[in-house]
Motif scaffolding. Sequence first.
Motif, short mmCIF file in Angstrom:
data_model
loop_
_atom_site.label_atom_id
_atom_site.label_comp_id
_atom_site.label_asym_id
_atom_site.label_seq_id
_atom_site.Cartn_x
_atom_site.Cartn_y
_atom_site.Cartn_z
N SER A 1 -4.54 7.85 -19.47
CA SER A 1 -5.46 6.84 -18.94
C SER A 1 -5.61 5.69 -19.93
CB SER A 1 -6.82 7.48 -18.65
OG SER A 1 -7.76 6.49 -18.30
N HIS A 2 -5.86 6.02 -21.16
CA HIS A 2 -6.01 5.01 -22.21
C HIS A 2 -4.75 4.16 -22.34
CE1 HIS A 2 -7.21 3.22 -26.02
NE2 HIS A 2 -6.02 3.56 -26.49
N ALA B 1 -1.52 -0.78 -21.30
CA ALA B 1 -0.24 -1.36 -20.89
C ALA B 1 -0.40 -2.30 -19.69
CB ALA B 1 0.76 -0.25 -20.55
N PHE B 2 -1.36 -2.00 -18.82
CA PHE B 2 -1.57 -2.79 -17.60
C PHE B 2 -3.05 -3.15 -17.46
CE2 PHE B 2 2.09 -0.04 -16.94
CZ PHE B 2 3.06 -0.95 -16.56
N PRO B 3 -3.56 -4.01 -18.33
CA PRO B 3 -5.00 -4.30 -18.32
C PRO B 3 -5.49 -4.98 -17.04
CG PRO B 3 -3.85 -5.78 -19.82
CD PRO B 3 -2.86 -4.75 -19.36
N GLU B 4 -4.59 -5.60 -16.32
CA GLU B 4 -4.98 -6.30 -15.09
C GLU B 4 -5.13 -5.34 -13.90
OE1 GLU B 4 -0.60 -5.84 -14.93
OE2 GLU B 4 -2.01 -6.36 -16.51
N MET B 5 -4.68 -4.11 -14.07
CA MET B 5 -4.73 -3.13 -12.98
C MET B 5 -5.89 -2.16 -13.15
SD MET B 5 -0.82 -2.02 -12.17
CE MET B 5 -1.39 -1.00 -10.82
N GLN B 6 -6.38 -1.71 -12.02
CA GLN B 6 -7.36 -0.64 -12.01
C GLN B 6 -6.68 0.61 -11.46
OE1 GLN B 6 -10.71 -1.92 -9.71
NE2 GLN B 6 -11.22 -3.56 -11.11
N GLY B 7 -7.32 1.74 -11.57
CA GLY B 7 -6.79 2.94 -10.96
C GLY B 7 -6.25 3.97 -11.91
N PHE B 8 -6.39 3.73 -13.20
CA PHE B 8 -5.84 4.69 -14.17
C PHE B 8 -6.94 5.40 -14.96
CE2 PHE B 8 -2.20 1.77 -13.65
CZ PHE B 8 -1.30 2.69 -13.13
N SER B 9 -8.08 5.56 -14.34
CA SER B 9 -9.14 6.34 -15.00
C SER B 9 -8.71 7.80 -15.03
CB SER B 9 -10.45 6.21 -14.23
OG SER B 9 -10.35 6.85 -12.96
N THR B 10 -9.32 8.57 -15.90
CA THR B 10 -9.03 10.00 -15.97
C THR B 10 -9.32 10.66 -14.63
OG1 THR B 10 -9.57 10.01 -18.32
CG2 THR B 10 -9.56 12.14 -17.22
N ASN C 1 0.82 -1.20 0.00
CA ASN C 1 0.00 0.00 0.00
C ASN C 1 0.86 1.25 0.00
OD1 ASN C 1 -2.62 1.46 0.41
ND2 ASN C 1 -1.59 2.04 2.31
N GLN C 2 1.92 1.27 0.81
CA GLN C 2 2.80 2.44 0.87
C GLN C 2 3.45 2.70 -0.48
OE1 GLN C 2 5.58 1.87 4.07
NE2 GLN C 2 4.04 2.21 5.65
N GLU C 3 3.88 1.64 -1.14
CA GLU C 3 4.51 1.81 -2.46
C GLU C 3 3.51 2.32 -3.48
OE1 GLU C 3 7.72 1.80 -3.29
OE2 GLU C 3 8.01 1.55 -1.14
N LEU C 4 2.29 1.83 -3.41
CA LEU C 4 1.27 2.29 -4.34
C LEU C 4 0.94 3.76 -4.10
CD1 LEU C 4 -0.49 1.29 -6.65
CD2 LEU C 4 -2.22 0.67 -4.96
N ILE C 5 0.87 4.18 -2.85
CA ILE C 5 0.60 5.59 -2.52
C ILE C 5 1.76 6.46 -3.02
CG2 ILE C 5 0.29 7.26 -0.65
CD1 ILE C 5 -2.14 5.38 -1.18
N ARG C 6 2.99 6.00 -2.82
CA ARG C 6 4.15 6.75 -3.34
C ARG C 6 4.07 6.87 -4.86
NH1 ARG C 6 7.36 3.53 0.52
NH2 ARG C 6 7.89 4.91 2.23
N PHE C 7 3.69 5.77 -5.51
CA PHE C 7 3.58 5.79 -6.97
C PHE C 7 2.51 6.78 -7.42
CE2 PHE C 7 1.46 4.17 -10.81
CZ PHE C 7 2.50 4.37 -11.71
N TYR C 8 1.36 6.75 -6.77
CA TYR C 8 0.28 7.69 -7.13
C TYR C 8 0.73 9.13 -6.93
CZ TYR C 8 -3.18 3.90 -7.46
OH TYR C 8 -3.88 2.79 -7.82
#
Length: 121
Positions: free
Chosen positions: A73-74, A79-88, A41-48
């Motif tokens: 977003s598109h 590139a990462f179809p298995e992931m969510q979180g890249f909506s506009t 979670n910490q790494e994902l927050i840093r990435f965001y």
Amino acid sequence: MHKDLLPEEKRLSLDTDYVKLLSDLKGRLQQAQMRAALASNQELIRFYWYVGSQLIEKQRTHTWGDKVLEQLSHDMRNAFPEMQGFSTTNLKRMRIFAELYPDFEIGAQAVHQLLWGYIVV
């Protein structure tokens, strides 16, 4: 007979030391799983935060408009179809997050421990 149960002649005689060992191992595994989830979670927050800060910088220096968010977003979804979180919408949230915490990487802040959903709220 349940297939997970051993026949009577193959079962261990479970003494209290074994029961304690089993309990200790299960507890430690649960703790390790929790620490791994928090670290992830910490790494994902840093990435965001990083995505948001890059969007701020690139939109400022290249005078990109919000259309770049749709394109990014598109492209990220492809590139990462298995992931969510890249909506506009989520990319906009990342940008706002980076605006609100410009020195995010410098200090150990409690926000590292929050889930992305809480940060969005």
